[in-house]
Design an enzyme around this catalytic site. Sequence first.
Site, PDB file in Angstrom:
ATOM      1  N   GLN A  78       0.835  -1.200   0.000  1.00  0.00           N
ATOM      2  CA  GLN A  78       0.000   0.000   0.000  1.00  0.00           C
ATOM      3  C   GLN A  78       0.871   1.252   0.000  1.00  0.00           C
ATOM      4  O   GLN A  78       1.256   1.770   1.046  1.00  0.00           O
ATOM      5  CB  GLN A  78      -0.949   0.005   1.197  1.00  0.00           C
ATOM      6  N   PHE A  79       1.164   1.753  -1.198  1.00  0.00           N
ATOM      7  CA  PHE A  79       2.006   2.944  -1.322  1.00  0.00           C
ATOM      8  C   PHE A  79       1.369   4.166  -0.687  1.00  0.00           C
ATOM      9  O   PHE A  79       2.054   5.102  -0.303  1.00  0.00           O
ATOM     10  CB  PHE A  79       2.355   3.216  -2.793  1.00  0.00           C
ATOM     11  N   THR A  80       0.043   4.165  -0.525  1.00  0.00           N
ATOM     12  CA  THR A  80      -0.638   5.339   0.034  1.00  0.00           C
ATOM     13  C   THR A  80      -0.279   5.582   1.498  1.00  0.00           C
ATOM     14  O   THR A  80      -0.589   6.654   2.025  1.00  0.00           O
ATOM     15  CB  THR A  80      -2.168   5.236  -0.123  1.00  0.00           C
TER      16      THR A  80
END
Length: 148
Positions: A78-80
């Site tokens: 999850q890059f967010t």
Amino acid sequence: MRVVIQRCKHAEVTVEGEVVGRIGEGLMVLVGVTHEDDEKDVKYIADKVAGLRIFEDEEGKMNFSVLDVGGAVLSVSQFTLYGDTRKGKRPNFMAAAKPDAAKALYEAFNQELTAKGLTVETGIFGAMMDVSLTNWGPVTIIIDSRAS
């Protein structure tokens, strides 16, 4: 590396309507990677996740790790987690590592957990995923390998 860990009764991730990862009791782990991360960060976070004592003993105290209770891990990239919201209304994701570098470290993280004896299910790196879980407690912990 930054992870959000949720103790869960069960969790699953689907891609295009198909279940690609599913666990029962254990940990749902959302995994973010930033530019400076390396193998040291992977090992640090994997050690923390595997050893984190957030499962209750017979007296109701958080004394057991996911390894102690025979639980599993559902790991989802999850890059967010590296979204910067300090300016404006739209998050800036410049702190997230580029996909090739992030994928390599994400996969190394999952291999580290497996090497510790954990069953690890995953999502699909870079895919649009639907994640569902029953957060047990609720218990949610955030760990950052570079926090001061």
